[in-house]
Write an enzyme that holds these catalytic residues in place. Structure first.
Site, PDB file in Angstrom:
ATOM      1  N   ARG A   1     110.254   9.568  41.776  1.00  0.00           N
ATOM      2  CA  ARG A   1     111.203  10.261  42.405  1.00  0.00           C
ATOM      3  C   ARG A   1     112.618   9.325  42.292  1.00  0.00           C
ATOM      4  O   ARG A   1     113.715  10.657  43.111  1.00  0.00           O
ATOM      5  CB  ARG A   1     110.912   9.580  44.163  1.00  0.00           C
TER       6      ARG A   1
ATOM      7  N   ASP B   1      87.041   3.145  38.722  1.00  0.00           N
ATOM      8  CA  ASP B   1      87.439   1.932  39.932  1.00  0.00           C
ATOM      9  C   ASP B   1      87.076   0.838  38.711  1.00  0.00           C
ATOM     10  O   ASP B   1      86.207   0.758  38.091  1.00  0.00           O
ATOM     11  CB  ASP B   1      85.423   2.404  40.310  1.00  0.00           C
ATOM     12  N   HIS B   2      88.152   0.057  39.304  1.00  0.00           N
ATOM     13  CA  HIS B   2      88.509  -0.936  37.577  1.00  0.00           C
ATOM     14  C   HIS B   2      87.369  -1.877  37.579  1.00  0.00           C
ATOM     15  O   HIS B   2      86.875  -2.802  37.152  1.00  0.00           O
ATOM     16  CB  HIS B   2      90.010  -1.545  37.640  1.00  0.00           C
TER      17      HIS B   2
ATOM     18  N   HIS C   1      84.050  -1.210  44.903  1.00  0.00           N
ATOM     19  CA  HIS C   1      83.340  -1.541  43.965  1.00  0.00           C
ATOM     20  C   HIS C   1      82.427  -2.795  44.110  1.00  0.00           C
ATOM     21  O   HIS C   1      81.414  -2.826  43.204  1.00  0.00           O
ATOM     22  CB  HIS C   1      84.240  -3.350  44.470  1.00  0.00           C
TER      23      HIS C   1
HETATM   24  C1  BG6 Z   1      91.450  -3.456  44.436  1.00  0.00           C
HETATM   25  C2  BG6 Z   1      91.783  -3.584  46.367  1.00  0.00           C
HETATM   26  O1  BG6 Z   1      90.655  -1.850  44.226  1.00  0.00           O
HETATM   27  O2  BG6 Z   1      90.967  -4.335  44.249  1.00  0.00           O
HETATM   28  C3  BG6 Z   1      92.502  -4.325  46.266  1.00  0.00           C
HETATM   29  O3  BG6 Z   1      92.210  -2.274  47.073  1.00  0.00           O
HETATM   30  C4  BG6 Z   1      91.497  -5.932  46.277  1.00  0.00           C
HETATM   31  O4  BG6 Z   1      92.194  -4.835  48.158  1.00  0.00           O
HETATM   32  C5  BG6 Z   1      91.074  -5.359  44.612  1.00  0.00           C
HETATM   33  O5  BG6 Z   1      92.136  -6.449  45.905  1.00  0.00           O
HETATM   34  C6  BG6 Z   1      90.402  -6.802  43.973  1.00  0.00           C
HETATM   35  O6  BG6 Z   1      90.219  -6.865  42.171  1.00  0.00           O
HETATM   36  P1  BG6 Z   1      90.592  -7.904  41.589  1.00  0.00           P
HETATM   37  O7  BG6 Z   1      90.348  -6.881  40.240  1.00  0.00           O
HETATM   38  O8  BG6 Z   1      91.722  -8.522  41.452  1.00  0.00           O
HETATM   39  O9  BG6 Z   1      89.085  -8.475  41.650  1.00  0.00           O
END
Ligand code: BG6
Length: 518
Positions: free
Chosen positions: A66, A204-205, A268
């Site tokens: 934006r 989903d990282h 996760h």
């Molecule tokens: C995110 C959540 O997907 O994952 C956060 O929204 C969380 O709340 C984070 O802190 C944790 O990720 P990682 O990789 O630090 O374990």
């Protein structure tokens, strides 16, 4: 002028990322370019990929946002927020080369003119940067904007027909995908009006973490674990995702509508459970792996509200202290309602309704403001049928336990009993340990590096398929519905900086177990 990316690491064994395949030229459009995720995770990950020579030479990064910024403003912003610990070495030479690929396009998500301008910009980049019409659209925005953005992409004809191999368009959707089962389904329907399933990368990282991928390697790349990996040999499983952080910055306002159940468990933690509990896939193709994961989600319990109250503990932290510093309680956090019932801590006990796992208690716990950041999976094996030896401990022996440390101290350890030297027949617990850092001579890469690379390569294995998302919501939905009832017990409390509420200890004690001390 195009500058060749540096080739810094000579030893391919040190490379945790695949080298064989190089992504095709492409433009990466970041919606939410001025936001936290782009600054903290995405741009640093793209820089590291560039630094390792994994970004295509013909590549451009387009920030869409934006603000009324120039290309230079955005480059400076990203540079300023880049982790200070990584600004040494050749950063000052490499960053300008990388940053020359970053451009900014101003606009709002409801403005068709801005998307037409984006299209014109992308076509220009095809000519100036050789991006050849290939595009990754990354939605690093609040979930309410997913649909409007996808609609605009469709309207502006920015999405190529999925049947053609090239040029291609791929859309990365951050979590949460929906708020419950119904909204997730609705979002899938909306998305499918513009995109084919093959073009959607639901991120989903956790799946991008090297240690999470190693769960499958450990289970299916070895022959010694799998014969033990079932209800005959496993007594229980514990999955913990503990975090020290509370609600930094403006996090509270998003988080209060999600809570740990939507923010961590739905995605996760259930993904970790899937990888631990799934059957061997026929191969490692995206669909083979994801089809096995779906079966685990389908085996999750269908709880009544009373069963939810019995098997799930939700809690909020009260004011406390972490590493000597006083911290506020959850309801006092910025953006959190003073009478909120959202829980930043959840613990549950479940069983899977399938032949491999029936009857094995599986404990999940996750929480904010716990004493430290640690994610691990512990497989507790059964005790020997008779006790021949004297055991040298307080009765809390872990016995045989396989612990997968997802983060930090990434690695795995196996505990077993060994005879204490001497004439008596006494046993003591000992540990075999594997550490990533020492075994592979480098720390594992950040999850977002791997995932961004996979999107560019068109490999969806580490992204969630729509049926995974929906089955996960089906299970979580039964918990949310129970909590919504007027007779639902309210969240209990735990002091910030402690390991969670007493109710969670009681939950696990019913099976004669205790939470692992991390
Ligand atoms: C995110 C959540 O997907 O994952 C956060 O929204 C969380 O709340 C984070 O802190 C944790 O990720 P990682 O990789 O630090 O374990």
């Amino acid at each position: 002028m195009m500058v060749e990316p540096p080739q810094t690491e000579a030893n391919p064994l040190r490379q945790a990322l695949p080298r064989a395949q190089a992504p095709q030229p492409c433009a990466i459009v970041l919606f939410g370019a001025t936001g936290d995720l782009a600054h903290r995770k995405l741009v640093p990950a793209l820089y590291r990929l560039y630094h390792r020579g994994h970004l295509p030479t013909e590549c451009a990064i387009v920030g869409f946002g934006r603000r009324d910024w120039s290309d230079d403003d955005l480059r400076k912003e990203y540079e300023a927020s880049f982790p200070a610990s990584e600004k040494g070495g050749d950063f000052k030479d490499v960053w300008p080369q990388f940053a020359s690929r970053i451009v900014f396009t101003p606009g709002t998500f409801d403005d068709p003119g801005a998307f037409r301008a984006l299209k014109a910009k992308l076509e220009e980049l095809d000519r100036t940067h050789g991006t050849r019409g290939n595009r990754v659209f990354y939605m690093a925005v609040d979930p309410e904007f997913f649909r409007p953005i996808i609609d605009q992409l469709g309207e502006a004809e920015l999405i190529h027909d999925w049947r053609q191999e090239s040029p291609w368009s791929r859309v990365v959707v951050e979590k949460p995908f929906g708020h419950d089962l119904e909204s997730a389904r609705q979002l899938s329907r909306d998305v499918s009006r513009v995109l084919d399933e093959d073009q959607v990368y639901r991120i989903d990282h956790y799946l991008g973490k090297e240690t999470v991928q190693n769960i499958l390697a450990l289970r299916f790349g070895n022959s010694i674990f799998e014969p033990l990996w079932n209800r005959r040999r496993v007594a229980s499983i514990q999955i913990t995702v503990a975090e020290e952080v509370g609600m930094p910055g403006n996090r509270g306002s998003y988080y209060d509508s999600a809570g740990a159940i939507r923010d961590m468990v739905q995605n996760h933690m259930l993904q970790l459970l899937c990888l631990v509990a799934m059957e061997p896939p026929v191969d490692l193709s995206a669909d083979a792996v994801r089809s096995e994961k779906v079966k685990v989600l389908q085996a999750l319990p269908r709880w009544t509200p009373e069963e939810v109250y019995r098997h799930v503990v939700r809690a909020q932290y009260s004011a406390g202290s972490i590493e000597g510093a006083d911290v506020p309680g959850y309801r006092q956090e910025k953006g959190v309602a003073a009478d909120s019932t959202t829980a930043p801590y959840v613990a549950m006990r479940l069983t899977l309704n399938n032949w491999r796992w029936a009857g094995v208690p599986i404990f999940l716990r996750t929480g904010k403001r716990l004493p430290k950041r640690a994610t691990e999976i512990a497989i507790q094996f059964k005790k020997p049928p008779t006790q021949l030896f004297d055991v040298e401990h307080d009765g809390n022996s872990a016995g045989n336990q396989l612990v997968l440390r997802i983060q930090p101290n990434e690695g795995a350890s196996l505990t077993f009993e060994a005879k204490i030297p001497g004439s008596r027949r006494r046993l003591q617990e000992v540990r075999m340990d594997f550490r990533y850092g020492t075994a592979f001579a480098s720390p594992p890469p950040e999850a977002y590096e791997r995932l961004l690379l996979d999107v560019m390569l068109g490999d969806p294995t580490l992204f969630t398929r729509t049926d995974e998302v929906e089955n996960a919501w089906r299970f979580i939905g039964s918990i949310l519905d129970a909590w919504d009832r007027p007779d639902a017990p309210p969240p209990v409390e735990y002091p910030a900086g402690s390991w969670g509420p007493q109710a969670a200890d009681e939950l696990i004690k019913r099976d004669g177990a205790t939470w692992r001390r991390l």
